[in-house]
Structure formats: structure tokens, C-alpha cells
Design an enzyme around this catalytic site. Structure first.
Site: not given
Lengths: 579, 579
Positions: A217, A484, A554-555
Site C-alpha cells: 500500500h 487502538g 496525524d490524519a
């Protein structure tokens, strides 16, 4: 680049439709993916594989005799949701237990682990194997952090053959673990790829250059060089893989290895054969015997240009499994025994949704929640390219499209639930499942658990007040941190979520009304999200292999900031209406 | 683009080495290509397929049970030589006769036809089928001029199944002809491809555009449009193919069709499945039953981006053949019966070359000939890119690399023959065979016959004089015109060769010494080659589908001009030495 599509949002669904239509004698569609269309003996362990779409024949294309019993097919480059995995596993279960097999990516680990828990809770004994064959993705000392690439196939094939040989679930797991320990891959990339409808490549490699160790990816590799000759590439592949022998193997010579020389999409068969010519010479010179080599496209990334070499260090049992015939849409070998096609009625399907009783107050709160989710979908739509660009710096660049799919699906499900008379909790549960299913990936899972946690705090029958909202946000924060496995400072959305939740709770317990409290908390979250750009790069625990660049937020934190701001607008407009 | 190679000149050879190494249980290498490594019953008709390399799995990748018995593997995008075809067919022959199968391209037609004549002359009954499935490449009224694309597979598969069913050669030919008549394809392209080591793409399609009907070597299509959606492409494919029903089929509904949705290399599986979804809906709506559809890469062009749809209109017998299992390196289907591996000694090989007796005078003439061929190789080397560019205007752009491979191989073979004591004729025969083998394509065949014709005039034992040279050139001219079926005015090398030969003969019969006569003839040839740029575009008979552009000379004529000039220099230097 990807050129042939209709509405990009429908790409994965339409792809699965076409795949199933073209392969009716191998697979049948179920909710979440596909299962074999042929009969499997009662009591056989079922191997369920899966991952994001865009890697054909991985993963739907390797369902069939001698390989997987089912595949959970996620959206493009995004993990399937836990619900998808659970649905496919339930449909494929033959009473012998289930082995879940997937590549070791954060999103896949989250969803498959969650599915495993649910399946075990539902009385289906379930284990899992995360493939970690890519030696470039982490050092040997941290090999449990390595990504899974083309070595998925050797691990899945060994496990499937063990299952078909009648092994128990424990024994199939043992074979899969041994196969994973004995599978090593090394890859390079020459170009990125462009997802359907995207204006720019998801990632790229400069023309004439070779990204050594780049993931499928676009995950960062170990170095970038000029493109080498075919022979030099073969030499580099072989040298890297002979340098790190699996545990229990002390010398190279005299061993037998299965082999995959894999092309990612645009490095074509002729080029792979030129490379294989030299690979086979070098391995034979090293005293290895190559067993049933596979040279072709087994794990792709659309038309990404790249190649990898996988060695599967065999013992007698693993060699027997590697040599066994297989008959799947995308991978066939030898002659399989005759198989019987199943009737449609023989495949278990998920049950219809039931809407629990709700109060008028909860349905009114549900209306506000629905508007908030629509606002999320709208702000994500406006920022989808920006989110993708930010994510591409450290991750796989799919954050924008994943959030877009998730938020749109969440809003649609919320609307449907609202119209079916759902209260706030059921509406949020429904939106959560739809979001996680359609978004896939890590962020999909996290937003799914977050929405569900808020819903649990709001209920279906009470009239939720500001304190319930703050409690719901706190519950969402805890769920995200636990699921997470990230803390403040790891440069994830947690860095923004923790101060957001704390500010919201402080303001509300101090008597500030909801809209104002939310706006103040949102401003804190936005500042914290921006600050993730200024932290020193470090290995975040939630995304263990991504070094984040200084200067890029950070996205996940960035999108959280956008989202809470958009919800603040919805709450403010309701406050005005109430006045 | 092609990125992984070593010396580009070795690409095809190294590719075949790697292909054979990776597929030892299916194929074995012989001179000119590959044959099955498994036993075929005595008396079975052998199907030998072939064509240029770069189209994997066509053609080596479809050798095996249920498909071809052997494949002649030419150089990149260049037909195998007649000698290669003959060699492979001889190795695969099982006493039941040979069917040669290939796509209908000028170079392939020339070489396979020549091989067919040689095989029949050698006592091996041989027939051939040129596949003509591409409906964009010529109108229905001229369907015998159509090119062969992915429909190669349906025709070869039907013929192979008939052969395995024990049909006679005549009956296998009948099945192949019927399958060809009932196979129709329609394709589009989105990008070209770059051959190994080439500085520029062989051909290209503007970004965002779709070349409708473009051939798999970039041959001109019927129009260029913007890229359509996947569904629109499916609709265009289906509409085109349902518009032209094969003879004997009057209505669409109620028929059964085999189907191939083929990707050329960079249009990937997921995109093909999205297109197939709509194709299958449309065909079912039209009342067709789709039998065993194939969606994937069956005939490629490196990483060219493009796709085609093939329909194979079945009758009961053809359906049985289409459904039969097959087990080849690049195409597998169902479960084939067990097969036995052959011993190496069981495969017939071509015999070693014997050098006939020669005179010292002929060997001295051979030295001059060798120098001339070295000069050819050198001038082609210097002009290889220019020749490619010129050829790409009307043809497939491989003239430069083909001439380079041919001339280099011819020079090497000439040197070897010289050192083995060959006279001028044997030296030229040897150079001719090497040139045609390595160059492939139409020009390879033409230069092969030309060198052999000159050799026949010079002999191995006489001392050739200027009149013999002029007679040899005239014989070469006749051979090229007869073999290539071209006349003056067709804008081929014949336009330069005819005045060259005439001037040379005139000058020499008028008493001009050889070097001067040759130089005068060369100047005439150069002028005539240049003039091919000024002729009106027309359909040349030797390349029936290529409209040539005004302003660009024919590549074959242009290279002939360069070559005769370079030989003039060699002859002049020998005249100086003699003085």
C-alpha cells in the site's frame, strides 16, 4: 492508474459482483464477502482469509478447493469490518472451528481480532494467524510487527491443506504458525497506483527509481536506489532472503523451498521470468531445491509496479501441503478431486435487523445525532483529498476515502434507522456498523466503536442531557484507546480526543450549556490535532511501522478536529432554534 | 514500461529460460521455443502455436494438457522465424500431423506459411489456422484480413481438444476453422508500452483517452474517445459484438457463448470484474447463456493498458471442447487426467550444421560478404532509434530493434561460418537463418530470403564476379517480391530495391566495375526510399492494415537505402586495396 469504474464509491461492491458472476462454479456471495460454492465435509476447520480489496487474487480469488473456505472482502485497501469477517466465517463454518488468516496490518488486526472474539462468544471456536513475511518492514527482533505480503499464500495454503487433511483447529493453527515462521519475503516497487476516481496517485516512486522494501500500500521501505538490472535485482532478493534463515535452520544448502516471485500488477510476466532465471540459478548454486515455484501475480496492488520474492522453507509435512492441488478463481495447481456444488439454501446468512422500542425524547435526540453524522459526512466530503494527502505521508493514504465511505454509509444508516423509529442508541449502533463495514481500515473500526460507545450512553428510551453526552464521549475515548492500543503522545487521534473529552466534561460539569461547551472542547481538539505535526517522529503504537514526518499532523487527529468542529455548528444551530 | 531486464538484446532468450525453469513440469525448451514435457499419445495431431514474445501467457504459457503441444516463441513483438516454427513442430510431432495456429499478422503469416511448406516437404502433413477475431481491424467483407487477439485462445482450445479427442488432421482443421468463424473480439486501449531498453514508448495513447479498436502492438484502431465509465465500455463491447453475428446464427437470444474479458497488462483484475458485471447483465438480458467465462490476462502486451471482450458462439461440439479441462503454465481449468513426464531423449532435436566444401576464391568472396554484413550491423546500430520512430508511424515500431537483432546475429553467424571454412553461399545461408531467427517479424523473413538468394548466386566453389553479384541481387529482389507479396508503389522496401537492382544490372552489363556500379545503384535506392514519403497513403499489400502517413518514408525502404550505402563503402575500400 485505475481507469475503469463507475461511481468510485461503488467500485468494491461492483467488483465483487462481477467477480462472483465470473466464478460461479467456485464462489458464492454472502454478506461481507464470498464462500466456496462447493461442499466441504462436516467437521472440517474453515479457513477464512481476508483483507482490503485491490490485491486480486488476494483475497476472494483464493477461495476454493485446497485453499480458503471464505474471504472477507474489505473496501479498497481497507480491512473488512469485524462484522464482515464474522458474517463470512459464520456462513463457511462446518462445525470444525474457524481459522482467520490475514496480513499483519493494524486495521486487519483490529477487525479480525474483534471478529474472533465475537465468533468465540457465539460458540464457534475461532483462532487466527497474522502473516508477517515481509522482512523489510521490521527487524528480526520485532518480527511480530512485520507486514504480510505475498507470503500470505504459502501460509494460507499450508493451513488449508491441513484443514482438508482433517487436522483439528489446534493442529491447523500449529501448521499455519510454522508456515508463517518459515516464510520470508523481500520486495521492491517502481511506481505507486491511483485508486478509482482519485485525482492523484495514492503514493508514488520517482521515475527510474526503485523503492526497496516498499509495502503493497506504499508503506515506507528501507531505501531508494536507481532501478537495477533484472539480474542485480535477483541477486539482491536472494542475498536478503538467505541472510535471515528461519529458526531451526542453520545452513542454507540441502534445504527445500517453495517459492513465489510475485508481480504487483505492472511488472509483467516476461520481466518476472527474466528475474526468475537468475533467482533459480542463485538458489541452486546455494544448494537449495526449489519446489513448485510460482511466478506471476498472486498478491497485487492494482497496477502498482513492483515485485517480491518469497521463500517458504519446507519440512516434509509443509512440502506435502505446498504440493497439494488447489482450484480457486485466481490460483490453480494440479488436479483436485471432484467437488459437489452447494445449494443456495445450505449457506447460513445473517439475520435481519430488529429495531428496539424507543421513546419520543430519544428519537428527538436521534434526530440531532443524525444531523451531526450528516455534518460529519459533509465535512469529510470537503476534505477528502486533504485527508488522503496527510495520511499518505506516514500511512497508506486511504484515510480520506475511508472516512468518506464510512461517514456517508453512517449517515445513510442513521437516516434509515430514524425512519424505522429507532432511538438514539439504536441509530448510533446502526450508523456505527455501517461506518465500520464500509470504511474498513483502522479508522473505520475506531469510529465504529466510538459511535457505539456514545450510543450506549444515550440509550433508546431516556432523554439524554449534556452530562450523558460528555459521558458518551468519555466512553468513546476509552473504547478507542483500548481498541487502538494508543496513548497520548503516540501521534494518533487520541492526542486530540483526550483533551477534547476532558474539556467537554469540565465545561459541562461547570454548568456551561452543551453547544458552547462542545465548541470550546472542539477548539482544544483542533489545537491538539495541529500540534501532532510538531511532535518528534516516533513509532506510534497503533501504527507500529509508520515513522511520521515532522510538519504533518496525524490524519486521524486532523479529521477528528474537523469533525468535532462540524458537530459544534449543528449543536449551535439547535441552541438557536430552542431560544 | 518494461523496467526489469539485462541486455535488452537478450531479453526474449532470458525470458524463455526463466519461463522454462519455472514450469519444468509443463514445458521443455527446444530450439525455437517449447514443447510439452508430458507424453502425448502416438498419432495425435500436434497443435503448434506461436507468435512474438511479450504477450504472455500467449504463446509459451498455453502449452500443456488440453492446449498446445508446442509454441514457437519469437522475439519481442516479432514473429518466430520459419526455422523456429519448423524446429518446434518437428520436436512435437507425434505422427498425426501438425496444425500451426497463430494470429493473423503479416510476419506470422509469412513465417508460418514457409514453415508449413518445409514441414510438408519433410513428410510431416501440416495445415494452419490464422486467427482473425478482431472485428475492429477490418470490415466484415474483408474478414480474412482481420488481426488475431484474445480469440486466439478459443480457437486454439477447440482445436487442441479435438486433437486430444483423436480427430484426424482434416477434422481438427475443420474444428479450428469453425471456432475461428465463431469467435469475435472487440478491444480498446488506454496506453502503449515501452520495450526493454527503449528510450521511448513503442506507441502511446493520450492520457485520459481511449483508442477504440487499437491492436495489441498499437496498430491503429477505429476512433479515439474520452475514457468511458466501466458500464459504458461494457455496453460498447456488447453492442459491437452483438451487431455482427457469425454466419449461420440469425438471432442473438437462445445462443450459448464462451467468453473472454481480457486485460492487456495494466488494466487490472478488479477493473475487469467491474466491467464484467455489466457485460454479464447485458448478455443475459439479450438472452445469451454464458459458458465458462474467463476474466483475466490471457493475451497481454507487457503492461499496455487495454481490454477486450471475446465471444465464442458455441455449438454442441464446440461447447464440449471449450469446457474441457486444461493444465498449462498460464491457463488452467478443471481437473486434467494424470500425465506422464517425458524423458529428455524422447524429444526430437534439430541436427548439427555441416559445412560444405568450398574453394579459396569463394572463401575470399565470403570475407567481403562478411565485412558487408558487419557494415550493415554497424549502420543499423547507428540508426536503430530512427528506424523505430519511422516504423511506429504506420507499423508496430519494432523495425529498428528487429533489424538490429537480425544484423548482429547475421554478422556473428557469418563470422562463425567463415572461421569454419564456409564458402560465400554457406556463409550467406548461415547468416540468413540467424538473421531471420533473431530478428523475427516481416523484415527478418525478407532479409533472410534475400541473403539466401544472393548466396545461391555466389555459390561455394566458384569465384564470383560482378555479374554474379547483380544476378544475386536480382534473385533477392524476386524472392522478396514473391515472399512479401508487394509491388512497386506499395510503399515497401520493394520501391527502393527494384530500381537498385535495375541500376546495378545496367551498370555492370555496361562495364562499370562493381564498387562504382554499386554506389550508383545505392544512390538511386536512397532517392527511391526517400520518395516513399511523398507517395499518397494507400493500403500496401504487404501490410494490409497500415495506412502510411504522407511525409514519413517506409521503414523497410529507408533501412535498405542505409544498408546498400554502407555496403558501397566496403566495396570501395576493397577496390582501393586491389589497386
Amino acid at each position: 492508474m485505475t481507469r475503469l469504474y463507475n461511481d468510485p464509491v461503488d467500485f468494491a461492491d461492483e467488483m465483487i459482483d462481477g467477480f462472483v458472476a465470473a466464478n460461479k462454479n467456485h464462489v458464492r456471495r454472502v454478506s461481507g464477502g464470498v464462500v466456496r460454492s462447493t461442499r466441504t465435509p462436516e467437521g472440517t476447520v474453515a479457513l477464512i482469509v481476508g483483507g482490503g480489496s485491490g490485491h486480486y487474487p488476494a483475497f476472494g480469488g483464493i477461495v476454493g478447493s485446497g485453499l480458503a473456505h471464505g474471504a472477507a472482502m474489505g473496501n479498497l485497501f481497507a480491512s473488512p469490518s469485524a462484522q464482515q469477517v464474522e458474517s463470512v466465517a459464520t456462513a463457511a463454518n462446518r462445525g470444525g472451528g474457524v481459522l482467520l488468516g490475514y496480513g499483519n496490518y493494524a486495521g486487519d488486526v483490529l477487525h479480525f481480532t474483534q471478529a474472533q472474539e465475537k465468533l468465540n462468544a457465539a460458540g464457534i471456536p475461532t483462532r487466527s494467524i497474522a502473516v508477517t513475511d515481509d522482512i523489510s518492514s521490521a527487524p528480526l527482533a520485532e518480527k511480530e510487527k512485520r507486514r504480510g505480503i505475498a507470503g500470505d499464500l504459502t501460509v494460507f495454503k499450508a493451513a488449508a491443506a491441513a484443514a482438508e487433511a482433517g487436522y483439528s483447529l489446534d493442529d491447523v493453527v500449529g501448521v499455519a504458525q510454522r508456515a508463517n515462521e518459515r516464510t520470508r519475503s523481500f520486495g521492491v516497487a517502481f511506481s505507486g497506483c491511483t485508486l478509482p476516481g482519485a485525482g492523484a496517485p495514492l503514493f508514488s516512486v520517482p521515475e527510474g527509481r526503485m523503492a526497496v522494501g516498499m509495502g503493497i500500500h506504499g508503506e515506507p521501505g528501507i531505501e531508494e536506489t536507481d532501478i537495477s538490472t533484472a539480474d542485480e535485482l535477483a541477486e539482491r532478493f536472494v542475498a536478503a532472503l538467505l541472510e535471515e534463515l528461519p529458526e531451526g535452520i542453520d545452513t542454507v544448502a540441502g534445504n527445500r523451498v517453495g517459492l513465489i516471485l510475485n508481480g504487483l500488477g505492472s511488472v509483467k510476466y516476461e520481466e518476472l521470468f527474466v528475474v526468475y532465471r537468475r533467482v533459480s540459478q542463485l538458489l541452486e548454486q546455494a544448494g537449495l531445491v526449489i519446489v513448485d515455484p510460482e511466478v506471476g501475480e498472486l498478491v497485487t496492488s492494482f497496477d502498482m509496479a513492483g515485485a517480491s520474492l518469497t521463500l517458504f522453507w519446507l519440512d516434509d509435512e509443509l512440502e506435502g501441503f505446498w504440493r497439494k492441488p488447489a482450484d480457486t478463481p485466481g490460483y490453480r495447481k494440479g488436479s483436485v478431486a471432484a467437488v459437489e456444488q452447494l445449494e443456495a439454501s445450505e449457506i447460513a446468512e445473517a439475520e435481519a435487523v430488529i429495531i428496539p422500542v424507543s421513546s419520543a425524547e430519544s428519537r428527538a435526540a436521534g434526530w440531532v445525532v443524525y444531523e451531526a453524522i450528516e455534518a460529519i459526512a459533509s465535512v469529510v466530503d470537503s476534505n477528502v483529498d486533504e485527508l488522503g494527502r496527510i495520511d499518505a505521508v506516514a500511512g497508506d493514504g486511504d484515510h480520506g476515502i475511508g472516512m468518506q465511505r464510512g461517514a456517508r454509509a453512517g449517515a445513510a444508516a442513521a437516516r434509515e434507522a430514524l425512519e424505522a423509529g429507532a432511538g438514539a442508541k439504536t441509530l448510533l449502533d446502526s450508523a456505527a456498523a455501517a461506518w465500520a463495514n464500509r470504511a474498513g481500515g483502522t479508522s473505520g473500526a475506531l469510529w465504529g466503536v466510538a459511535l457505539s460507545a456514545v450510543g450506549a450512553s444515550l440509550g433508546d428510551t431516556m432523554e439524554p442531557g449534556p452530562a450523558d453526552v460528555a459521558a458518551g464521549v468519555a466512553a468513546a475515548r476509552d473504547a478507542i484507546m483500548s481498541f487502538g492500543k494508543a496513548d497520548v503522545g503516540d501521534k494518533t487521534m487520541v492526542d486530540a480526543l483526550v483533551p477534547f473529552s476532558a474539556t467537554l466534561a469540565d465545561e459541562i460539569s461547570g454548568g456551561t450549556e452543551l453547544a458552547t461547551a462542545w465548541q470550546r472542547a472542539a477548539d482544544v481538539a483542533t489545537a491538539a490535532a495541529t500540534a501532532t505535526a510538531d511532535l518528534l517522529p516516533r513509532m506510534g503504537r497503533a501504527r507500529p511501522h509508520a515513522e511520521k514526518s515532522l510538519g504533518t499532523p496525524d490524519a486521524g487527529a486532523y479529521s477528528l478536529g474537523l469533525i468535532v468542529q462540524s458537530i459544534a455548528v449543528v449543536l449551535a444551530s439547535h441552541r438557536e432554534e430552542e431560544k
